[in-house]
Design an enzyme around this catalytic site. Structure first.
Site, PDB file in Angstrom:
ATOM      1  N   LYS A  54       0.687  -1.240   0.434  1.00 54.67           N
ATOM      2  CA  LYS A  54      -0.233  -0.184  -0.056  1.00 54.67           C
ATOM      3  C   LYS A  54       1.023   1.435   0.203  1.00 54.67           C
ATOM      4  O   LYS A  54       0.457   2.130  -1.083  1.00 54.67           O
ATOM      5  CB  LYS A  54      -1.485  -0.178   1.222  1.00 54.67           C
ATOM      6  CG  LYS A  54      -1.812  -0.730   1.443  1.00 54.67           C
ATOM      7  CD  LYS A  54      -2.503  -1.453   2.277  1.00 54.67           C
ATOM      8  CE  LYS A  54      -3.537  -2.207   2.366  1.00 54.67           C
ATOM      9  NZ  LYS A  54      -4.564  -2.955   3.584  1.00 54.67           N
ATOM     10  N   GLN A  98      -4.215  -1.149   9.892  1.00 55.45           N
ATOM     11  CA  GLN A  98      -4.805  -2.383   8.944  1.00 55.45           C
ATOM     12  C   GLN A  98      -5.015  -3.758  10.260  1.00 55.45           C
ATOM     13  O   GLN A  98      -4.461  -3.470  11.343  1.00 55.45           O
ATOM     14  CB  GLN A  98      -2.613  -2.428   8.181  1.00 55.45           C
ATOM     15  CG  GLN A  98      -2.532  -4.120   7.912  1.00 55.45           C
ATOM     16  CD  GLN A  98      -3.451  -4.451   6.255  1.00 55.45           C
ATOM     17  OE1 GLN A  98      -2.950  -3.202   5.536  1.00 55.45           O
ATOM     18  NE2 GLN A  98      -4.086  -5.371   6.362  1.00 55.45           N
ATOM     19  N   ASP A 121     -10.511   3.074   4.049  1.00 58.74           N
ATOM     20  CA  ASP A 121     -11.091   2.204   4.318  1.00 58.74           C
ATOM     21  C   ASP A 121     -12.527   1.822   4.158  1.00 58.74           C
ATOM     22  O   ASP A 121     -13.241   1.018   4.354  1.00 58.74           O
ATOM     23  CB  ASP A 121     -10.345   1.435   5.091  1.00 58.74           C
ATOM     24  CG  ASP A 121      -9.845   0.229   5.408  1.00 58.74           C
ATOM     25  OD1 ASP A 121      -9.463  -0.122   3.584  1.00 58.74           O
ATOM     26  OD2 ASP A 121      -9.368  -0.880   6.114  1.00 58.74           O
TER      27      ASP A 121
END
Ligand code: NDP
Length: 284
Positions: A54, A98, A121
């Site tokens: 990412k 994450q 997200d």
């Protein structure tokens, strides 16, 4: 093979190139460079790889990309402090914590603490609610990627029967809402669904997000159906594979995504897209 292969790698590359161009334009026009900060807690090797990928993709697209690494034993309140600092930092437009987090941290609480305007997200309940209401929040990256692939392939959804297998908050539920918003008739299946093979066989579009290697067989697929495989699994031989028995299904489907090289690359591409959107929205 009868099915057309949907090349997620190529579609993701085009999304990334598009974002890169838009970022350069935004910087030239406003001086604002979209900033993405990824927070990694602990040593999970798979998470580490995802986070590095990412970060690399964000760098390539011209973002201000940062990574915050915290040890496994980080306390929940320390992580919440980091999130609140990032919420207040105007150079950070997108925050991604994450998952999974170490067991002693309540991930729901952490996700709720992220400013919805920076929740690239799309997992904060505010964004989940906006998706449910059909409003523009942030769409979780994998479901967003699935829709982008279907659009790229010009798959007609209106009036079609879309069967989604898997009902997680991360993939199944948001994909179902997105398909519904595009006027598909949606069936959302899960581990208690009876006669799953017959339900899948009635799908013009099948989205598999289960996490079980090659569970969905070729004989379950309606001839000509569009098959999107979100699953990422290892089979008994340690080989990477999806939830669809690809070799069987490709003989029946009209179009199909491979694993790897299907939905996986789209997820990162859509994270960049969301971060770009977060930066532009912050200017309004
Ligand atoms: P979850 O484990 O959260 O959810 C799995 C879902 O599948 C659940 O709803 C579960 O039902 C359902 N399920 C499990 N077994 C069966 C069964 N035998 N029949 C029907 N349904 C079943 O997984 P995620 O949604 O997070 O991920 C799904 C897959 O997608 C995984 O392989 C994951 O690695 C992959 N993934 C890939 C991404 C990418 O970038 N390509 C991103 C995110 C995930 P129930 O609710 O009843 O338990």
């Amino acid at each position: 093979m009868t099915a057309a292969l949907i090349d997620g790698k190529a579609i993701a590359a085009s999304v990334r190139a598009e974002v890169k161009t838009k970022v350069a334009e935004l910087v030239a026009r406003t001086g604002v460079r979209p900033g993405l900060t990824v927070v990694l807690v602990g040593e999970d090797p798979a998470s580490r790889i995802y986070v590095r990928n990412k970060e690399k993709a964000a760098d390539e697209a011209g973002f201000l990309s940062r990574m915050i690494e915290l040890p496994t034993e980080t306390e929940e309140r320390e992580l919440l402090k980091v999130v609140s600092r990032l919420n207040a930092d105007p150079s950070v437009h997108g925050i991604l914590v994450q998952l999974p987090l170490p067991k002693h941290i309540d991930s729901g609480k952490v996700i709720k603490a992220i400013d919805p305007a920076k929740d690239v997200d799309g997992l904060n309940p505010v964004n989940a609610g906006l998706l449910f209401a059909g409003d523009a929040g942030f769409i979780p990256c994998t479901p967003y990627g699935v829709m982008r692939m279907l659009d790229h392939e010009k798959i007609e959804l209106k009036g079609k029967h879309a069967v989604v297998v898997g009902r997680s908050n991360l993939v199944g539920k948001p994909v179902a809402m997105l398909l519904l918003s595009r006027h598909a008739t949606v069936t959302l299946c899960h581990s208690r669904t009876e006669d799953l093979s017959s339900v899948v066989r009635s799908g013009d579009v099948v989205i598999a997000a289960v996490g079980k290697a090659r569970m969905i067989r070729g004989s379950w697929i309606k001839p000509g159906a569009v098959v999107i495989d979100v699953g990422i699994n290892r089979d008994d031989q340690g080989k990477l594979c999806g939830d669809i028995a690809f070799d069987e299904a490709k003989e029946v489907a009209g179009a199909i995504t491979p694993v790897p090289g299907g939905v996986g690359p789209m997820t990162i591409a859509m994270l960049l897209q969301n971060t770009y959107e977060a930066a532009t929205r912050s200017l309004k």
